[in-house]
Structure formats: structure tokens, C-alpha cells
Design a protein around this motif. Structure first.
Motif, mmCIF file in Angstrom:
data_model
loop_
_atom_site.group_PDB
_atom_site.id
_atom_site.type_symbol
_atom_site.label_atom_id
_atom_site.label_comp_id
_atom_site.label_asym_id
_atom_site.label_seq_id
_atom_site.Cartn_x
_atom_site.Cartn_y
_atom_site.Cartn_z
ATOM 1 N N VAL A 23 7.341 0.143 6.643
ATOM 2 C CA VAL A 23 6.271 -0.025 5.750
ATOM 3 C C VAL A 23 5.736 1.237 5.277
ATOM 4 O O VAL A 23 5.824 2.382 5.619
ATOM 5 C CB VAL A 23 4.826 -0.555 6.550
ATOM 6 C CG1 VAL A 23 5.451 -2.094 7.500
ATOM 7 C CG2 VAL A 23 4.390 0.453 7.851
ATOM 8 N N ARG A 31 0.653 -2.897 1.201
ATOM 9 C CA ARG A 31 1.989 -2.369 1.669
ATOM 10 C C ARG A 31 3.266 -2.712 1.218
ATOM 11 O O ARG A 31 3.295 -3.941 0.767
ATOM 12 C CB ARG A 31 1.995 -2.914 3.472
ATOM 13 C CG ARG A 31 0.809 -2.149 4.392
ATOM 14 C CD ARG A 31 0.984 -1.000 4.477
ATOM 15 N NE ARG A 31 -0.145 -0.421 5.516
ATOM 16 C CZ ARG A 31 -1.080 0.465 5.196
ATOM 17 N NH1 ARG A 31 -1.348 0.617 3.664
ATOM 18 N NH2 ARG A 31 -2.061 0.556 6.069
ATOM 19 N N ARG A 49 -3.547 -5.764 0.424
ATOM 20 C CA ARG A 49 -4.335 -4.951 1.591
ATOM 21 C C ARG A 49 -4.807 -6.540 2.263
ATOM 22 O O ARG A 49 -4.482 -6.282 3.227
ATOM 23 C CB ARG A 49 -5.341 -4.280 1.016
ATOM 24 C CG ARG A 49 -6.222 -3.733 2.085
ATOM 25 C CD ARG A 49 -7.223 -2.971 1.678
ATOM 26 N NE ARG A 49 -7.945 -2.281 2.740
ATOM 27 C CZ ARG A 49 -8.921 -1.549 2.761
ATOM 28 N NH1 ARG A 49 -9.504 -0.966 1.532
ATOM 29 N NH2 ARG A 49 -9.470 -0.941 3.870
ATOM 30 N N TRP A 52 -1.911 -8.175 4.083
ATOM 31 C CA TRP A 52 -1.466 -7.259 5.256
ATOM 32 C C TRP A 52 -2.216 -7.316 6.536
ATOM 33 O O TRP A 52 -1.766 -7.641 7.503
ATOM 34 C CB TRP A 52 -1.451 -5.973 4.790
ATOM 35 C CG TRP A 52 -0.671 -5.111 5.811
ATOM 36 C CD1 TRP A 52 -1.179 -4.062 6.510
ATOM 37 C CD2 TRP A 52 0.740 -5.117 6.309
ATOM 38 N NE1 TRP A 52 -0.451 -3.508 7.636
ATOM 39 C CE2 TRP A 52 0.799 -4.153 7.254
ATOM 40 C CE3 TRP A 52 1.974 -5.790 5.960
ATOM 41 C CZ2 TRP A 52 1.847 -3.853 7.925
ATOM 42 C CZ3 TRP A 52 3.124 -5.584 6.495
ATOM 43 C CH2 TRP A 52 3.070 -4.382 7.591
#
Length: 59
Positions: A23, A31, A49, A52
């Protein structure tokens, strides 16, 4: 396309396996995810974000 802004690192969920998920941070604060066996020319998945963090909450 989302810009990757950090080096890739091995996911802690990969354990001691050679088949790893890597990652990296993206410019949009999300990511990027890739397979360590195909680091340069393989597919790259990018997520926000929020996505993730939602994914990590499942574990």
C-alpha cells in the motif's frame, strides 16, 4: 488517475508470505494497493480515505 505520493510498503496483513499486498499514500489522502509480485507493470487499485478506513474496520 490518482497520484501516488509515498513509497509502497508491505501490508501488515501479509504476514511472512512472499505473496504480499503493498500500500501507498495517494495525493487525495487515500491509498493505492498493488500486488508485490507485479510492482511496476501490474494493476493498481486506488481507494478513498473513507473507503480504506471502512475496509480496515472489517478486520
Amino acid at each position: 488517475m490518482t497520484k501516488v505520493v509515498s513509497p509502497f510498503w508491505k501490508s501488515s496483513y501479509s504476514g511472512q508470505e512472499n505473496a504480499c499486498v503493498e500500500v501507498a499514500d495517494t495525493a487525495a489522502h487515500g491509498r493505492a494497493v498493488r500486488d508485490s509480485k507485479q510492482p511496476e507493470d501490474g494493476p493498481l487499485l486506488t481507494v478513498s480515505r473513507e473507503s480504506w478506513h471502512g475496509f480496515l474496520r472489517q478486520f
